[in-house]
Design an enzyme around this catalytic site. Structure first.
Site, PDB file in Angstrom:
ATOM      1  CD  GLU A 201      -2.674  -1.350   2.493  1.00 26.15           C
ATOM      2  OE1 GLU A 201      -3.704  -2.050   2.510  1.00 26.15           O
ATOM      3  OE2 GLU A 201      -2.153  -0.887   3.534  1.00 26.15           O
ATOM      4  CG  ASP A 270      -8.086  -4.989  11.091  1.00 20.42           C
ATOM      5  OD1 ASP A 270      -7.982  -4.075  10.263  1.00 20.42           O
ATOM      6  OD2 ASP A 270      -8.727  -6.040  10.873  1.00 20.42           O
TER       7      ASP A 270
END
Length: 322
Positions: A201, A270
């Site tokens: 990313e 997360d």
């Protein structure tokens, strides 16, 4: 670390993002189907857990903080099941308007190995919030929290308008803003306190096509991301290579991974953003928050499936590392 957990226990974090239900089908396969060259899975059991932004909220709660989750819950069995999981963990929810079905990821596991994944979801526009409802949906919750996490899984809830309005509201009330981005959507994040992309990313955000067998271009990636998004803190998770820390566009220290065994990396991002946000909101400097997040992620990847980590597990993990 114990002092940090004491401060975390007093924090309240609002998570806004794409919530989903993780469905696991566990079984065994010992024969090939006579109908096609595929394995026949004899199902043993089904399990369910909260995924996506909902897993971020679960990690916050598991680490001792109070969590409120804003996201879309469909009027279907999956939505009811997901709401039940969150309620059981003491997480308050803010259902956002929309017309889609609850997002469900079904993973088929054979002898603890993932055979395939089946996704159920509606088009992105079914999850988007009308611009006139953004402030009324989030303003009260932002006022009451200590930090806001925008958890993007590219399903449609987060839009440029929502990001801009939520960020402005958070700044007006002096709240920390953290973002876990999905670069393929190219949302216009601007000056967040924290961004936490993974290696792939980060390269996409920087607009860099990686060269095969070449080291990660840390300095260039950090400089380009800062030029476009101006994050105060950038933490790039590098999987087995640990975490790269960057402040104001300068590539800094790489913290080695704390994982001893890796069974499943799903959900590790997360855990990382939850722990990093809590660390910073509790007053830790970036390196201290990253050490904490690294320890938390090191425990989670040693578990199979979407998982959370507790303070006791982290303290044990850190003591064993010493």
């Amino acid at each position: 670390m114990k002092s940090l957990f004491k401060k975390i226990s007093k924090l309240h974090v609002l998570v806004i993002g794409d919530v989903m239900l993780d469905h696991y089908i566990w079984g065994d396969a010992s024969r090939i189907s006579p109908e096609a060259p595929v394995p026949v899975v004899d199902i043993d059991r089904d399990t369910y857990s909260a995924g996506g932004a909902a897993n971020v909220a679960l990690n916050l709660a598991s680490l001792g903080a109070k969590a409120t989750l804003a996201g879309f819950f469909g009027k279907d069995d999956a939505g009811k099941r997901l709401s039940g999981i969150l309620t059981q963990k003491g997480i308050a929810t803010i259902p956002t308007p929309g017309s889609g079905s609850t997002i469900v990821k079904t993973r088929v596991l054979v002898r603890r190995q993932q055979l395939c994944r089946l996704d159920r979801e509606s088009p992105q526009h079914d999850y988007a919030i009308d611009s006139g409802k953004i402030e009324t949906t989030f303003e009260k919750a932002i006022r009451k929290c200590d930090a806001v996490i925008l958890s993007d899984y590219a399903k449609g809830l987060l839009t440029d308008e929502l990001v801009a309005k939520v960020t402005a509201l958070a700044r007006d009330h002096g709240k920390l803003v953290a973002i876990d981005p999905k670069p393929r959507r190219r949302l216009r994040f601007h000056q967040p306190d924290l961004m936490t992309p993974n290696r792939k990313e980060a390269l996409q955000l920087a607009g860099i096509e990686p060269e095969p067998h070449q080291p990660f271009p840390a300095a260039e990636v950090c400089a380009r991301i800062y030029e476009q998004y101006r994050p105060k803190h950038l933490v790039i998770t590098l999987s087995e290579d640990g975490m790269l820390l960057s402040h104001n566009g300068k590539a800094g220290r790489v913290i080695p991974t704390a994982a001893r065994e890796v069974f499943d990396v799903s959900g590790a991002g997360d855990t990382s953003i939850a722990a990093l946000t809590l660390g910073l909101a509790a007053g830790a400097v970036l390196e201290e928050a990253a050490q904490f997040a690294n320890a938390a992620a090191g425990v989670v990847v040693g578990k199979l499936g979407t998982a959370t980590v507790t303070p006791a597990e982290i303290l044990q993990h850190v003591s064993e590392e010493k």
